[in-house]
Motif scaffolding. Structure first.
Motif, short mmCIF file in Angstrom:
data_model
loop_
_atom_site.label_atom_id
_atom_site.label_comp_id
_atom_site.label_asym_id
_atom_site.label_seq_id
_atom_site.Cartn_x
_atom_site.Cartn_y
_atom_site.Cartn_z
N ASP A 38 0.83 -1.21 0.00
CA ASP A 38 0.00 0.00 0.00
C ASP A 38 0.86 1.25 0.00
O ASP A 38 0.60 2.20 -0.74
N GLU A 39 1.91 1.25 0.82
CA GLU A 39 2.80 2.41 0.89
C GLU A 39 3.52 2.64 -0.43
O GLU A 39 3.59 3.75 -0.93
N VAL A 40 4.03 1.56 -1.00
CA VAL A 40 4.76 1.67 -2.27
C VAL A 40 3.82 2.12 -3.39
O VAL A 40 4.16 2.97 -4.20
N SER A 63 1.31 3.94 -3.22
CA SER A 63 0.88 5.33 -3.07
C SER A 63 1.90 6.31 -3.64
O SER A 63 1.61 7.49 -3.80
N LYS A 64 3.09 5.84 -3.95
CA LYS A 64 4.12 6.71 -4.52
C LYS A 64 3.76 7.04 -5.96
O LYS A 64 3.04 6.31 -6.63
N GLU A 65 4.30 8.14 -6.43
CA GLU A 65 3.95 8.60 -7.78
C GLU A 65 4.33 7.59 -8.86
O GLU A 65 3.56 7.28 -9.74
N LYS A 66 5.55 7.07 -8.80
CA LYS A 66 6.00 6.13 -9.82
C LYS A 66 6.93 5.11 -9.19
O LYS A 66 7.99 5.45 -8.73
N VAL A 67 6.49 3.87 -9.19
CA VAL A 67 7.30 2.78 -8.66
C VAL A 67 7.43 1.73 -9.75
O VAL A 67 6.43 1.35 -10.37
N LEU A 120 1.45 -1.68 -9.60
CA LEU A 120 2.87 -1.34 -9.76
C LEU A 120 3.32 -1.63 -11.19
O LEU A 120 2.81 -2.54 -11.84
#
Length: 84
Positions: free
Chosen positions: A8-10, A12-16, A36
């Motif tokens: 969930d945390e990852v 939520s990042k703009e671009k992973v 992702l």
């Protein structure tokens, strides 16, 4: 539970971008990395060529050079068209 929190945390990042490295023996992933961007190194055309490897998961210099060029192309495509 911690794994889902991390996802969930990852996510939520703009671009992973998750890069799965190539392995000679080939592996199937059962993990759902929803939301992702994934680059599977096993899709690299040289992934099944034994001459690209020192052992089953370490690349020799020529294999690393070839894989790196392929990976750069994939990263460029993702940066221009994230739907890929």
């Amino acid at each position: 539970e911690e794994y889902l929190e991390l996802l969930d945390e990852v996510a939520s990042k703009e671009k992973v971008i998750v890069v799965i490295p190539p392995v000679l023996c080939g592996m199937e992933f059962e993990i759902d990395l929803f939301g992702l961007n994934i680059i599977d190194g096993n899709e690299w055309p040289g992934a099944r060529d034994k001459s690209n490897y020192y052992d089953d998961h370490h690349l020799v210099a020529d294999g690393a050079r070839s894989y790196s060029g392929w990976l750069v192309e994939k990263l460029i495509l993702l940066s221009t068209d994230p739907s890929l």
